[in-house]
Design an enzyme around this catalytic site. Structure first.
Site, short mmCIF file in Angstrom:
data_model
loop_
_atom_site.label_atom_id
_atom_site.label_comp_id
_atom_site.label_asym_id
_atom_site.label_seq_id
_atom_site.Cartn_x
_atom_site.Cartn_y
_atom_site.Cartn_z
N ASP A 1 0.85 -1.17 0.00
CA ASP A 1 0.00 0.00 0.00
C ASP A 1 0.90 1.23 0.00
O ASP A 1 2.04 1.18 0.49
CB ASP A 1 -0.91 0.02 1.24
CG ASP A 1 -2.10 0.95 1.08
OD1 ASP A 1 -3.18 0.44 0.72
OD2 ASP A 1 -1.96 2.16 1.30
N LYS B 1 -10.75 2.69 -15.63
CA LYS B 1 -11.27 1.36 -15.33
C LYS B 1 -11.75 0.64 -16.59
O LYS B 1 -11.68 -0.59 -16.67
CB LYS B 1 -12.39 1.45 -14.29
CG LYS B 1 -11.90 1.93 -12.92
CD LYS B 1 -10.86 1.00 -12.32
CE LYS B 1 -10.52 1.34 -10.89
NZ LYS B 1 -9.55 0.40 -10.29
N TYR C 1 -11.67 8.32 -13.62
CA TYR C 1 -11.81 7.01 -12.97
C TYR C 1 -12.47 6.02 -13.91
O TYR C 1 -11.97 4.90 -14.12
CB TYR C 1 -12.63 7.17 -11.69
CG TYR C 1 -12.76 5.91 -10.89
CD1 TYR C 1 -11.74 5.48 -10.04
CD2 TYR C 1 -13.91 5.12 -10.97
CE1 TYR C 1 -11.86 4.31 -9.30
CE2 TYR C 1 -14.03 3.96 -10.23
CZ TYR C 1 -13.01 3.56 -9.40
OH TYR C 1 -13.13 2.40 -8.67
N ILE D 1 -19.54 -0.78 -2.70
CA ILE D 1 -19.02 -1.61 -1.63
C ILE D 1 -18.83 -0.74 -0.39
O ILE D 1 -18.15 0.29 -0.44
CB ILE D 1 -17.67 -2.25 -2.02
CG1 ILE D 1 -17.79 -3.03 -3.34
CG2 ILE D 1 -17.17 -3.15 -0.89
CD1 ILE D 1 -18.74 -4.20 -3.32
N ASN E 1 -5.04 -4.16 -6.98
CA ASN E 1 -6.27 -3.56 -6.47
C ASN E 1 -6.18 -2.06 -6.21
O ASN E 1 -7.20 -1.39 -6.12
CB ASN E 1 -6.66 -4.29 -5.18
CG ASN E 1 -7.77 -3.62 -4.43
OD1 ASN E 1 -8.93 -3.66 -4.84
ND2 ASN E 1 -7.43 -2.99 -3.31
#
Length: 261
Positions: free
Chosen positions: A41, A163, A159, A192, A94
Site C-alpha cells: 500500500d 477502469k 476514474y 461496496i 487492487n
C-alpha cells in the site's frame, strides 16, 4: 463457487491497496485460505496493520510501501516477496484512486495521476508479478476494475476511463499469457461499503433500495471472489470480467416489490 480453507496452501500472493477496504479483506481472505501474503500500500502504516492482523490470526504476511505508479516500487515489491517466500503465484492488483470532478473542469494533473495509478499501475504490477510467475511456472492475476469500467459515471470521467482501460489490458494480457500458464481476470465491484464513510453514504442515499439483492456490498464479498479466481477451482478461467454489484447493472428491483414466501 466453493473456496476451501486450505485451497491456497503453499501459494504466495501480493495484494496492492492492501491497507484498507477491499485490499485488506482480500489479503486477509487469501491468508485464511493458506497463502502467504505481501500487503502492499502507498500508506506503509495501513499496510503494516493489515499484515499484523493476518499474523495475529495465525497467517503469514509482511508489509511493504508501494506507489504502484512507480516501476521501481513494483519491482522492489516483487523482489522482496520472492526473497521472503520464494515465489509469486497470485497477484491482486487492487490499488486505485479517483476524484469527483466534472469532465469540463477536470485538472490535467489529477487526470494524469488517476491514469498513473489505475492503469499504468496495473500494467507495472502485471509486468513485475508476471515475470515472477513465469519463473514459478504460472499463476493468477486478478485486477480490480469497477462497475464504472462497464458504464459511464458522471463526475468521474478519469476514474471511469481508467477502469474501462483496465478491462482491455486484462483481456490482452490473458490472451498473451495464457500459454505461459498465467491467468488474468478482472473484477468489477459496484457499491461496496468498504469503510465507515462508504457505509454511511450508502445508508444516507439508500443504495440498497437500488440494488436487486437489497444491500450494499461488503469488502468480504469481493475478497471471496478474488480467492476463487486465485485458486485451482478457476483453472480454466482467464480473460473474464466478473461484475459483483448485487445485480445493480442487470436491473433494479422496484421498491416494495413482493418477496417470495
Amino acid at each position: 463457487m466453493t473456496v476451501h480453507a486450505a485451497a491456497l496452501s503453499g501459494k504466495v500472493a501480493i495484494v496492492t491497496g492492501a491497507g484498507s477496504g477491499i485490499g485488506a479483506a482480500s489479503a486477509a481472505t487469501l491468508a485464511a485460505q493458506g497463502a502467504r501474503v505481501c500487503c502492499a500500500d502507498i500508506n506503509a502504516d495501513d499496510a503494516g496493520r493489515t499484515a499484523e492482523s493476518i499474523v495475529a490470526a495465525g497467517g503469514e504476511a509482511f508489509a511493504v510501501r508501494v506507489d504502484v505508479a512507480s516501476p521501481d516500487d513494483n519491482q522492489a515489491m516483487v523482489e522482496q516477496t520472492v526473497a521472503r517466500y520464494g515465489a509469486v503465484h497470485i497477484a491482486h492488483l487492487n490499488a486505485g484512486t479517483g476524484q469527483h470532478v466534472g469532465v469540463l473542469e477536470y485538472p490535467l494533473e489529477d487526470w494524469d495521476r488517476t491514469m498513473a495509478v489505475n492503469l499504468r499501475g496495473v500494467l507495472l504490477g502485471l509486468q513485475a508479478a508476471g515475470r515472477a510467475m513465469l519463473r514459478a511456472g504460472g499463476g493468477s492475476i486478478i485486477v480490480t476494475s469497477s462497475a464504472a469500467g462497464l458504464i459511464g459515471v458522471a463526475m468521474s470521467s478519469a476514474y471511469s476511463a481508467s477502469k474501462h482501460g483496465v478491462l482491455g489490458l486484462v483481456k490482452s494480457a490473458a490472451t498473451e499469457l495464457g500459454p505461459e500458464g498465467i491467468r488474468v481476470n478482472a473484477i468489477c465491484p459496484g457499491f461496496i461499503a468498504s469503510n465507515e464513510g462508504m457505509r454511511k453514504l450508502g445508508e444516507a442515499t439508500d443504495v440498497g433500495g437500488r440494488i436487486p439483492l437489497g444491500r450494499a456490498g461488503e469488502s468480504e464479498d469481493v475478497a471471496n471472489l478474488v480467492a476463487f479466481l486465485a485458486g485451482d477451482s478457476a483453472s480454466f478461467i482467464t480473460g473474464s470480467v466478473y461484475t459483483i454489484d448485487g445485480g445493480r447493472l442487470a436491473g433494479t428491483e422496484a421498491r416494495g416489490a413482493r418477496k417470495s414466501a
